[in-house]
Design an enzyme around this catalytic site. Structure first.
Site, PDB file in Angstrom:
ATOM      1  N   CYS A   9       0.863  -1.176   0.000  1.00 30.12           N
ATOM      2  CA  CYS A   9       0.000   0.000   0.000  1.00 30.12           C
ATOM      3  C   CYS A   9       0.893   1.217   0.000  1.00 30.12           C
ATOM      4  O   CYS A   9       2.110   1.106   0.061  1.00 30.12           O
ATOM      5  CB  CYS A   9      -0.846   0.041   1.275  1.00 30.12           C
ATOM      6  N   GLY A  35      -0.849   0.810  -5.081  1.00 35.66           N
ATOM      7  CA  GLY A  35      -2.158   0.256  -4.770  1.00 35.66           C
ATOM      8  C   GLY A  35      -3.229   0.928  -5.582  1.00 35.66           C
ATOM      9  O   GLY A  35      -3.347   2.149  -5.565  1.00 35.66           O
ATOM     10  N   ASN A 109       0.964   0.670   5.820  1.00 26.99           N
ATOM     11  CA  ASN A 109       1.541  -0.135   4.736  1.00 26.99           C
ATOM     12  C   ASN A 109       2.356  -1.240   5.383  1.00 26.99           C
ATOM     13  O   ASN A 109       3.220  -0.954   6.211  1.00 26.99           O
ATOM     14  CB  ASN A 109       2.440   0.742   3.846  1.00 26.99           C
ATOM     15  N   GLY A 110       2.053  -2.476   4.991  1.00 31.10           N
ATOM     16  CA  GLY A 110       2.787  -3.601   5.551  1.00 31.10           C
ATOM     17  C   GLY A 110       1.848  -4.712   5.945  1.00 31.10           C
ATOM     18  O   GLY A 110       0.693  -4.734   5.510  1.00 31.10           O
ATOM     19  N   TYR A 250      10.991  -4.483  -7.898  1.00 32.92           N
ATOM     20  CA  TYR A 250       9.743  -4.296  -8.636  1.00 32.92           C
ATOM     21  C   TYR A 250       8.872  -3.152  -8.128  1.00 32.92           C
ATOM     22  O   TYR A 250       8.302  -2.407  -8.911  1.00 32.92           O
ATOM     23  CB  TYR A 250       8.907  -5.580  -8.580  1.00 32.92           C
ATOM     24  N   CYS A 390       5.608 -13.892   0.647  1.00 31.91           N
ATOM     25  CA  CYS A 390       6.005 -12.799   1.540  1.00 31.91           C
ATOM     26  C   CYS A 390       4.975 -12.651   2.649  1.00 31.91           C
ATOM     27  O   CYS A 390       3.779 -12.647   2.387  1.00 31.91           O
ATOM     28  CB  CYS A 390       6.085 -11.492   0.750  1.00 31.91           C
ATOM     29  N   CYS A 444      11.701 -13.787  -0.033  1.00 33.96           N
ATOM     30  CA  CYS A 444      10.991 -14.275  -1.233  1.00 33.96           C
ATOM     31  C   CYS A 444      11.942 -15.048  -2.149  1.00 33.96           C
ATOM     32  O   CYS A 444      11.513 -15.921  -2.897  1.00 33.96           O
ATOM     33  CB  CYS A 444      10.313 -13.123  -1.970  1.00 33.96           C
TER      34      CYS A 444
END
Ligand code: AMP
Length: 451
Positions: A9, A35, A109-110, A250, A390, A444
């Site tokens: 986010c 997002g 965010n998280g 990314y 993740c 990841c």
């Protein structure tokens, strides 16, 4: 560890600026890539908080008239990423609540790794939840805390949560920004206007609103914003940096500096390193737009093979992950990308993308390029194989859907119908970000989970 509904986010907070909600709105524009499912802003005029949030892109959720109702000199905002499952408006942020000390809003965010346990305990003690978001835990923890001041209640609450969080809290007169001790997700602090401050997930928001970067919020640090004062820094936890490497691979926008480094440069380095590690003879290097562009430029410059934009992207369609079902994802790749047939016909291509997750994008693209007459397609990926989900806020699917967790390199190559397939090594990735492996979360790619 359980996956919760609150992942990738963007957050923003504007403090002490006459146009706070407008600046929050423009910041959310810059952060839209983090997002696209929902957006929201909460503004304070010193007496009351006012929240507007809805599903959809920032431009859909807000217009001039709505922004005009968000008056006041403090505002916080959020854009929410799509995760499979619930798309209820209740799961949009900011999360707002009235409690014994007044009103508060939170953006997050998280992903909290102990959210399910905390929630269970709260429910057992009588809490009633309205959403599936782990962020709602914080509201309850703050509301139930025995402390007298909001600041102390926030400290109390963050000590009970674990995981990845970049948070911004707003009361009627104050704002608070907090980053988890590992600093998984980015959060930067800047100055805006004559006396104002801004915190945002990425520095590209600062550039848009004319803010000046001061520094990153430190892992484990809580910043308190109060009118007439410089932000107060309180170290809640010892910093143990474990920055998310996928932000560089990314997620973040190339014009942002995250974790102290420019994203475009790092992605280009990844491409250069990939060219050194995985060379192949070909006529041209083409990126999968937009994610693969900086790495393809790096690969081309390092290898001397010309860079060409062999695939065009339709910019009016969102990211392919937006739709949770597989069929919709397949269709979206087709709608989004198309080859320049005259350019690639009969040519040997090196195609660069930043990652392969399920394999859908690569398979579609390679099929499309072959149908357009490409002689050979050599897939080169500017990160290592994504083998693990993740739990810290990136929307990677579960292990059974991660192609690299279930197939060998040869099998993946065959599945995506490439002539060859190779990835950047873990060491090469670290070299590309000038990083000490210790400072990054690479779970990841490596399965080395921190929490
Ligand atoms: P897939 O088609 O499942 O292999 O996904 C790979 C494509 O999705 C690549 O083009 C990536 O740029 C992009 N991608 C990778 N991770 C994510 C993510 N967490 N959210 C959205 N897109 C992603």
């Amino acid at each position: 560890m359980e996956r919760e509904l609150n992942e990738e986010c963007a957050v923003v907070g504007i403090f002490n600026h006459p146009e706070a909600s407008k600046l929050a709105y423009f910041s959310l524009h810059a952060l839209q890539h983090r997002g696209q499912e929902a957006a929201g802003i909460s503004a304070s005029n010193g007496k009351k908080l006012h929240v507007i949030k809805d599903r959809g892109l920032v431009t859909r959720v807000f217009d001039e008239a709505k922004l005009a109702t968000l008056s006041g000199s403090h505002a916080i905002g959020h854009t929410r990423y799509s995760t499979a499952g619930d798309d209820s408006i209740l799961d949009a942020q900011p999360v707002f609540a009235r409690y014994d000390l007044g009103e508060m809003s939170i953006v997050h965010n998280g992903n909290l790794t102990n959210a399910a346990q905390v929630r269970q305990k709260l429910i057992k003690n009588g809490a009633i939840f309205q959403t599936f978001m782990d962020t709602e835990n914080l509201i309850h923890l703050i509301a139930k805390s025995d402390e007298d001041k909001l600041l102390d209640r926030i400290i109390d609450a963050v000590k009970k949560i674990e995981g990845a969080y970049s948070l911004v809290f707003q009361s009627r007169t104050k704002m608070f920004a907090m980053r988890d001790p590992n600093g998984f997700r980015p959060l930067s602090l800047g100055r805006v206007g004559d006396h104002g401050y801004v915190v945002a997930s990425e520095t590209c928001a600062f550039d848009l609103i004319g803010a000046t970067f001061i520094r990153d919020v430190e892992p484990g640090e809580l910043l308190v914003f109060e009118e007439g004062k410089a932000p107060e820094s309180i170290k809640i936890f010892e910093a143990e940096p474990k920055h998310c490497i996928f932000e560089h691979v990314y997620f973040a926008r190339p014009d942002s500096n995250v974790f102290g480094q420019n994203v475009y440069q790092r992605r280009k380095n990844m491409g250069m390193q990939l060219a050194k590690e995985q060379p192949v003879e070909a006529d041209m290097v083409i990126p999968v737009p937009d994610g693969g562009v900086p790495a393809a430029i790096g690969y081309s410059q390092e290898s001397g093979i010309p860079f060409e934009m062999g695939i065009m992207r339709n910019h009016y369609i969102g990211r392919t992950f937006i739709e949770p079902t597989q069929e919709m994802r397949d269709l979206k790749v087709k709608m989004k990308l198309s080859p320049i047939i005259d350019l690639i016909k009969g040519k040997k291509l090196i195609v660069i993308d930043d990652s392969i997750v399920r394999g859908t994008t690569s398979r579609r693209i390679i099929r499309m390029l072959k149908e357009a007459g490409a002689a050979e397609v050599h897939m080169r990926i500017s990160s290592p194989p994504t083998t693990n989900p993740c739990y810290y806020g990136v929307d990677t699917p579960d292990t059974d859907k991660l192609i690299a967790a279930n197939m060998t390199n040869e099998q993946i190559c065959e599945y995506i119908e490439a002539d060859s397939l190779a990835y950047l090594s873990n060491d090469g990735l670290m070299r590309s970000v000038d990083g000490n492996e210790e400072d990054y979360c690479t779970a990841c790619f490596t399965g080395n989970y921190i929490l």
